[in-house]
Structure formats: C-alpha cells, structure tokens
Design an enzyme around this catalytic site. Structure first.
Site: not given
Ligand code: KIV
Length: 254
Positions: A44-45, A83, A113, A115, A182
């Site tokens: 989600d980055s 994510d 994924k 968190e 992280e």
């Molecule tokens: O959102 C993302 O790109 C991530 C990475 C930093 C692991 O969760």
C-alpha cells in the site's frame, strides 16, 4: 516454475535468501519478474509512490485491486502478495474474509498481507488461513499505524522488542507463511528469524533475515526522498529528468 508459499518456507530451510520488491503496475511487475525477483509485493506504499498521498492511510481496497490485477498481468513466476489496506480487514472477520477473498478472486494474487500482530489481527489471520487464504504478516514499523508510532525504528527498548517478538510468534501460530520485519534492530530481527519456522523478509532490519524487500521506487531512486535504510542503487529520477529535457530541447529545435 512459479514460486509458492511452500517454496519460500523451503528456501528458509535451505538458507537460500529470498528476493522481494514492490510493484504497482504492469510494466514494473514484468521487469521485476523477468529479472528473477521471487516475491512481488503490491504494497500500500503505492499510495505514496503511485498516487501521491502523504501516508498509506487513504488507500482503498478498490485501488489495491486495480493495481494488483495490473501487476499480476505482468508476472509469470514470482509470488504476488497484495497488501490489505487500512480498515479493509480490522473491523471484523467477515469484512476481512470479504476483502482478502476479493483480492484472490479478482486480481490473480496468491496471498494478502496484514499489519501488526495483536490478538485481533492474529484471530483474523487464523480465520483467513482456515479458509485457504495465504497471509503474510508485517511487524515493527507498520505504516498503517504511523499516527500512533511515527516513521521511526521500532523495538529499540526491551519492552517494545518483546512486544514485537511476541507479535511475530502470535502470527506464526495463527498461520502466516512469512513475516515482514520493518525498521527494527538487526539483533531483534535475528532473534525472530532464528526462532520461527517461516521466512522473515527484512526492510531496514539488518542482514540476518531470510530475505529482503525494498520499495522499488526507493531502490531505483525514483522517489524524492527515501527512508534512511533504503540506499538507491541508481538515480532514475535524475536520468528520467535529463532524458525528458533532451527530448524537449530536440523537439523545440525542430
Ligand atoms: O507497502 C509496502 O510497500 C510495504 C513494504 C514497505 C514492506 O509494506
């Protein structure tokens, strides 16, 4: 042969490092896959990298589905993990199953994924894995909690380190196939990596993890500023700007 979650666990046992990067579109996904990346995370980055948000919080499930489907169209070998964005899984289990299920049904990704590793998240992971949805965990600096914990190293005092360690154990017990660590001290990452039977994928967590991940835009120097642990391997921002300027000046001389 396509990479599977079982393959990743086997690579940990064989001490074969896992190479992971993020992608947000078809073009980058194809390049990363052809270059031999094992795991492609549609993180989600992408909210910051591709959509211009300040944090990952505004990213929606619809946006993740849209970008993940594009990534999957470019990938033949790597395992694709999507994510689950902020508030697409935390409310309750049926909401989480619906979001994760949509990812698998509508995009072609093989896993999701989440968190954090508190008891609520662990319970959600347990339910998702029971329904056959592979889940990756993520502890330490969890960007969806930025307004609570900040963008800084986590686990650098004994209490925090113990909390992160316990979260990792809880996620393993709930059934995750791998965990992102992280921005935590490398000694803590080493302790977790040695203790659990599934791979740890580090980002700013030292060299003792079973694999490493970076946001591809940081690796390539595409972003305006990178986190302290990301050393760009090339300055593509500069190369692109110069290339576009050369093109523009040639056009203007026609
Ligand atoms: O959102 C993302 O790109 C991530 C990475 C930093 C692991 O969760």
């Amino acid at each position: 042969m396509a990479v599977t979650t079982t393959q990743l666990i086997q690579w940990k046992q064989e001490k074969r490092p896992i190479v992971a990067l993020t992608a947000w579109d078809y073009c980058f996904a194809q390049l990363l896959d052809e270059a031999g990346v094992d795991l492609i995370l549609v993180g989600d980055s992408l909210g910051m990298v591709a959509l211009g948000y300040e944090t990952t919080l505004p990213v929606t499930l619809e946006q993740m589905l849209h970008h993940t489907a594009a990534v999957c169209r470019g990938v033949k070998r790597a395992l694709v993990v999507c994510d689950l964005p902020f508030l697409s899984y935390q409310q309750n289990i049926s909401h989480a199953i619906n979001s994760a299920g949509r990812v698998l049904k509508e995009t072609g990704a093989q896993a999701v994924k989440v968190e954090g590793g508190n008891p609520i998240v662990a319970q959600i992971v347990s339910q998702l894995t029971t329904f056959g949805i592979p889940v990756m965990g993520h502890v330490g600096l969890t960007p969806q909690s930025v307004h609570k914990i900040g963008y800084k190293q986590q686990g650098n005092n004994p209490q925090d380190a113990e909390k992160i360690f316990n979260e990792a154990i809880a996620l393993v017990q709930a059934g995750v196939f791998a965990i992102i660590l992280e921005h935590i001290p490398s000694e803590l990452a080493k302790k977790i990596t040695e203790r659990i039977p599934i791979p740890t994928i580090g980002i700013g967590a030292g060299n003792f993890c079973d694999g490493q991940v970076l946001v591809t835009a940081d690796l390539l120097g595409l972003t305006e500023k990178q986190p302290p642990f990301a050393n760009p391997y090339v300055n593509l921002r500069q190369i692109i700007t110069q290339t576009v300027q050369t093109y523009a000046s040639q056009i203007r001389e026609l």
